[in-house]
Scaffold this motif. Structure first.
Motif, mmCIF file in Angstrom:
data_model
loop_
_atom_site.group_PDB
_atom_site.id
_atom_site.type_symbol
_atom_site.label_atom_id
_atom_site.label_comp_id
_atom_site.label_asym_id
_atom_site.label_seq_id
_atom_site.Cartn_x
_atom_site.Cartn_y
_atom_site.Cartn_z
ATOM 1 N N PHE A 108 -6.931 -17.066 62.364
ATOM 2 C CA PHE A 108 -5.616 -17.186 62.996
ATOM 3 C C PHE A 108 -5.628 -18.245 64.100
ATOM 4 O O PHE A 108 -4.628 -18.951 64.294
ATOM 5 C CB PHE A 108 -5.138 -15.821 63.516
ATOM 6 C CG PHE A 108 -4.684 -14.936 62.390
ATOM 7 C CD1 PHE A 108 -3.654 -15.341 61.547
ATOM 8 C CD2 PHE A 108 -5.297 -13.727 62.126
ATOM 9 C CE1 PHE A 108 -3.234 -14.550 60.472
ATOM 10 C CE2 PHE A 108 -4.891 -12.928 61.071
ATOM 11 C CZ PHE A 108 -3.865 -13.343 60.240
ATOM 12 N N SER A 109 -6.778 -18.385 64.761
ATOM 13 C CA SER A 109 -6.878 -19.430 65.777
ATOM 14 C C SER A 109 -6.804 -20.813 65.101
ATOM 15 O O SER A 109 -6.083 -21.709 65.562
ATOM 16 C CB SER A 109 -8.183 -19.216 66.551
ATOM 17 O OG SER A 109 -8.737 -20.418 66.959
ATOM 18 N N THR B 160 7.356 -11.987 64.720
ATOM 19 C CA THR B 160 5.917 -11.929 64.990
ATOM 20 C C THR B 160 5.166 -11.236 63.862
ATOM 21 O O THR B 160 4.212 -11.754 63.336
ATOM 22 C CB THR B 160 5.605 -11.247 66.329
ATOM 23 O OG1 THR B 160 6.261 -9.996 66.338
ATOM 24 C CG2 THR B 160 5.991 -12.111 67.488
ATOM 25 N N THR C 296 11.127 -18.604 63.396
ATOM 26 C CA THR C 296 9.824 -18.604 64.067
ATOM 27 C C THR C 296 9.681 -17.523 65.154
ATOM 28 O O THR C 296 8.593 -17.300 65.646
ATOM 29 C CB THR C 296 9.536 -19.985 64.689
ATOM 30 O OG1 THR C 296 10.685 -20.362 65.418
ATOM 31 C CG2 THR C 296 9.196 -21.003 63.648
ATOM 32 N N SER D 139 -3.195 -21.419 63.905
ATOM 33 C CA SER D 139 -2.321 -21.701 65.046
ATOM 34 C C SER D 139 -2.533 -23.141 65.549
ATOM 35 O O SER D 139 -1.558 -23.869 65.823
ATOM 36 C CB SER D 139 -2.615 -20.672 66.127
ATOM 37 O OG SER D 139 -1.936 -20.990 67.285
ATOM 38 N N LYS D 140 -3.808 -23.562 65.611
ATOM 39 C CA LYS D 140 -4.123 -24.940 66.066
ATOM 40 C C LYS D 140 -3.505 -25.979 65.130
ATOM 41 O O LYS D 140 -3.127 -27.065 65.550
ATOM 42 C CB LYS D 140 -5.639 -25.146 66.086
ATOM 43 C CG LYS D 140 -6.201 -25.087 67.484
ATOM 44 C CD LYS D 140 -7.656 -25.549 67.511
ATOM 45 C CE LYS D 140 -8.430 -24.630 68.423
ATOM 46 N NZ LYS D 140 -9.660 -24.122 67.882
ATOM 47 N N LYS E 88 2.651 -20.929 61.546
ATOM 48 C CA LYS E 88 3.443 -19.837 62.125
ATOM 49 C C LYS E 88 3.461 -18.622 61.203
ATOM 50 O O LYS E 88 3.996 -17.577 61.565
ATOM 51 C CB LYS E 88 4.913 -20.304 62.294
ATOM 52 C CG LYS E 88 5.114 -21.364 63.360
ATOM 53 C CD LYS E 88 5.320 -20.684 64.708
ATOM 54 C CE LYS E 88 5.388 -21.662 65.850
ATOM 55 N NZ LYS E 88 4.078 -21.949 66.424
ATOM 56 N N TYR F 109 -2.113 -15.252 68.448
ATOM 57 C CA TYR F 109 -1.992 -16.692 68.159
ATOM 58 C C TYR F 109 -0.591 -17.090 67.664
ATOM 59 O O TYR F 109 -0.398 -18.186 67.158
ATOM 60 C CB TYR F 109 -3.066 -17.119 67.156
ATOM 61 C CG TYR F 109 -4.443 -17.112 67.795
ATOM 62 C CD1 TYR F 109 -4.825 -18.138 68.671
ATOM 63 C CD2 TYR F 109 -5.323 -16.061 67.565
ATOM 64 C CE1 TYR F 109 -6.063 -18.106 69.284
ATOM 65 C CE2 TYR F 109 -6.567 -16.033 68.177
ATOM 66 C CZ TYR F 109 -6.930 -17.059 69.038
ATOM 67 O OH TYR F 109 -8.155 -17.036 69.652
ATOM 68 N N GLY F 110 0.354 -16.159 67.757
ATOM 69 C CA GLY F 110 1.741 -16.490 67.399
ATOM 70 C C GLY F 110 1.963 -16.696 65.909
ATOM 71 O O GLY F 110 2.861 -17.434 65.500
ATOM 72 N N VAL F 111 1.114 -16.047 65.098
ATOM 73 C CA VAL F 111 1.287 -16.165 63.639
ATOM 74 C C VAL F 111 1.899 -14.861 63.112
ATOM 75 O O VAL F 111 1.368 -13.776 63.372
ATOM 76 C CB VAL F 111 -0.068 -16.420 62.931
ATOM 77 C CG1 VAL F 111 0.111 -16.476 61.421
ATOM 78 C CG2 VAL F 111 -0.711 -17.709 63.448
#
Ligand SMILES: NC(=O)C1=CN([C@@H]2O[C@H](COP(=O)(O)OP(=O)(O)OC[C@H]3O[C@@H](n4cnc5c(N)ncnc54)[C@H](O)[C@@H]3O)[C@@H](O)[C@H]2O)C=CC1
Ligand SMILES: O=C(O)C(=O)CO
Length: 354
Positions: free
Chosen positions: A79-80, A350, A347, A83-84, A88, A108-110
């Motif tokens: 997930f990191s 969550t 977006t 996110s990078k 999403k 991570y906002g995914v």
């Protein structure tokens, strides 16, 4: 630098980049993504289970969303990375999401999606098939025929159990557990005992109405009971099917002590997740109780079986195929694509696992 992973590309000039870690049945899911201006990349690597490193290589430096599989470890690292890369959205192509760390995704906002519903009946049908196959010893009898051992009808040959009038026990009476219960009650006129954290009101109403219908037709009515403990189900049911989610509360739900509470000739079916059953204890129980039978679609150390299981004649084992009907698998792929699209376009979502 991770090794590049082979891919197939659809709509190369699409604005959003969506990656699927596996090829999935049908083309509807691809068309849906392409129609919404997505470049779709499907991993074609000849490897059944992708590693975290493989998936990081697939995500790359720009990725809006990923469709992944239940065999993959979707935790902090992936997930990191997603996110990078600006990602999403993630959807598991499965209803079970024990391979997904939803907290890490949220951090991570995914957004995370799964694919419930479209696999309910198909999965319940496999649990029902295993129940029948185990009660009538179909796999053993098939092996006997193919080995050329049949030399004539005998009164004792492959005698099994009659389901009609017996009790079916369901542990986890959610979507799939309830659909399975209905199949066994309607099809074989079994009585129901179930255990769940929540009341299965619709299932109870169905059994009551079906019981009344049978009574009005001059037949023995079927009955239902919600057990106050799992042990009640284990002690009273003749066929027990496991359908809970896998989490901390259901890990090794069936262990040595609980197996010992079941009837000597009971049938145990597992189409949920392997770790719900202590498989080593199960192998020992099968050895000690030759008339106890199991039907397993899932395994504790999937894709492996615990030593001794494959030798047990009273076990039927199939390779995690409970949701494997064409309609369902295309439906799962379509839902997974829709999950990713919804998250890319809205977006603020969550997570919506259900
Ligand atoms: N073998 C296969 O191919 C498939 C396996 N599955 C597995 O089946 C599971 C269930 O799927 P659905 O029925 O759609 O989910 P669901 O959420 O509708 O049902 C799960 C039920 O388990 C109950 N439950 C949770 N913890 C429990 C506990 N400690 N004791 C008793 N009951 C408990 C819940 O209250 C719920 O009613 C999935 O999470 C997945 O792991 C699902 C589809 C295919
Ligand atoms: O959906 C799931 O959870 C499965 O195990 C495969 O369909």
């Amino acid at each position: 630098m991770a090794k590049p992973v082979s891919i197939e590309v659809w709509n190369p000039n699409g604005k959003y980049r969506v990656v699927s870690t596996k090829s999935m049945p049908g083309t509807r899911w691809i068309n849906l993504l392409v129609q919404q201006d997505c470049r779709v990349e499907i991993c074609t690597e000849k490897k059944t289970i992708l590693s975290v490193e493989d998936i990081i290589a697939l995500i790359g430096t720009k990725c809006d969303g990923v469709i992944g599989q239940l065999t993959e470890d979707w935790g902090e690292t992936l997930f990191s990375a997603l996110s990078k890369a600006g990602g999403k959205a993630f959807s598991n192509m499965a209803v079970g999401y024990n391979n997904v760390d939803v907290e890490a995704a949220t951090k991570y906002g995914v957004a995370v999606g799964n694919t419930p519903g479209v696999l309910t009946e198909t999965t319940a049908e496999l649990a029902a098939s295993l129940s029948l196959a185990a009660s009538r010893r179909i796999v053993e009898a098939d092996g006997f025929m193919r080995a050329g051992l049949y030399d004539g009808w005998l009164p004792h040959l492959f005698v099994g159990n009659l389901l009609k009038g017996q009790t079916v026990g369901v542990i986890g009476a959610g979507r799939i557990g309830s659909a399975y219960a209905r199949m066994m009650i309607e099809g074989f006129k079994m009585n129901l005992i179930y255990f769940d954290l929540y009341q299965a009101t619709r299932l109870e109403k169905f059994v009551t109405a079906y019981g009344q219908f049978l009574k009005a037709s001059g037949e023995e009515p079927v009955t239902w009971r919600r057990a106050s403990s799992m042990d009640e189900v284990l002690q009273q049911a003749d066929v027990i099917s496991l359908h809970p989610i896998l989490d901390k509360t259901t890990y090794h739900l069936i262990n040595k002590e609980r197996l010992s509470k079941m009837k000597k000739e009971a049938i145990l079916i597992n189409c949920s997740r392997g770790p719900v059953v202590d498989e080593e204890a199960l192998v020992e129980h099968l050895k000690q109780n030759p008339m106890f039978r199991v039907g397993l679609d899932v395994f504790e150390d999937e894709p492996y079986m615990k030593p001794g299981l494959a030798d047990m004649k009273n076990a039927i084992v199939v390779p995690h195929i409970a949701s494997a009907s064409k309609w369902t698998r295309e439906g799962m792929a379509t839902l997974a694509a829709l999950n990713v699209l919804v998250c890319i376009f809205y977006t603020h979502i969550t997570h919506f696992v259900c």
